[in-house]
Motif scaffolding. Sequence first.
Motif, mmCIF file in Angstrom:
data_model
loop_
_atom_site.group_PDB
_atom_site.id
_atom_site.type_symbol
_atom_site.label_atom_id
_atom_site.label_comp_id
_atom_site.label_asym_id
_atom_site.label_seq_id
_atom_site.Cartn_x
_atom_site.Cartn_y
_atom_site.Cartn_z
ATOM 1 N N ASP A 106 0.765 -1.172 -0.126
ATOM 2 C CA ASP A 106 0.033 0.093 0.052
ATOM 3 C C ASP A 106 0.774 1.374 -0.092
ATOM 4 O O ASP A 106 1.353 1.685 1.271
ATOM 5 C CB ASP A 106 -0.878 -0.066 1.176
ATOM 6 N N HIS A 131 -0.954 4.452 -5.044
ATOM 7 C CA HIS A 131 -2.033 3.696 -5.057
ATOM 8 C C HIS A 131 -1.378 2.137 -4.603
ATOM 9 O O HIS A 131 -0.182 1.938 -4.868
ATOM 10 C CB HIS A 131 -2.658 3.451 -6.417
ATOM 11 N N GLU A 156 -7.991 1.562 -8.278
ATOM 12 C CA GLU A 156 -6.566 2.014 -8.460
ATOM 13 C C GLU A 156 -5.570 0.943 -8.377
ATOM 14 O O GLU A 156 -4.437 0.999 -8.796
ATOM 15 C CB GLU A 156 -6.063 3.246 -8.103
ATOM 16 N N THR A 157 -5.973 -0.116 -7.545
ATOM 17 C CA THR A 157 -4.792 -1.041 -7.368
ATOM 18 C C THR A 157 -4.270 -1.895 -8.534
ATOM 19 O O THR A 157 -5.116 -2.383 -9.168
ATOM 20 C CB THR A 157 -5.319 -2.270 -6.287
ATOM 21 N N THR A 205 -5.679 -3.923 -13.505
ATOM 22 C CA THR A 205 -6.010 -3.289 -11.982
ATOM 23 C C THR A 205 -7.319 -3.754 -11.695
ATOM 24 O O THR A 205 -8.155 -4.329 -12.370
ATOM 25 C CB THR A 205 -6.113 -1.731 -12.573
#
Length: 218
Positions: free
Chosen positions: A143, A148, A190-191, A202
């Motif tokens: 994280d 992101h 957004e990961t 994503t």
Amino acid sequence: MTTYHGSVKVGGAPDVRELAELIITKVAVGPFDNDCYLLRCRTTGEQLLIDAANDARTLLAMVGDGLGQVLTTHRHQDHWQALDEVVAATGARTLAGRYDAEGVPVPTDRLLDDGDTVEVGNVRLTAIHLVGHTPGSIALVYDDPKGHPHLFTGDCLFPGGIGNTFGDPDAFRTLLAGVEQKVFGRLPDETWVYPGHGNDTTLGDERPHLAEWRERGW
């Protein structure tokens, strides 16, 4: 600086992503087009390799001087074929999920459980235990405090679906539930997802298709 795209080919150049505190290098190795990831702390230079899948020569060239840890995402053979050689050459500590370690032929120095922290220099990542592709698969999330999240999923999540559950409907339901709860339920669109094979994706690209995956059963 070139833009990271995450599309790599066996025998081709690695792709490098430079974050504020972490450098991520992705390379593909044969014969099953596995993706291997080298994480390097920008402050300390400490490194973690995710999946010593095959082709130790390529991996050791990418690592260069000093490798502290190697994490094996799960027990399947195509994800650890170079592990013994890489560990012998570097002295790196080995990490694997508690319930998959017995299937990895190189002894595991640290057994990982859900929620465990993995430190790479000043960088902290969190282990996510996912059941279904194997009993003890581990995904790893960073994280980024200045951006992101970044998620390394092994073979549990790909562009277009979750990992192979080999026709077992119970395993499919378990893996999908785990991915929905622990990944999509906790992390934003957004990961960025770094899978064990193929191109990146994503969570935002994949989230709209969860119901479709559940309906088709794979």
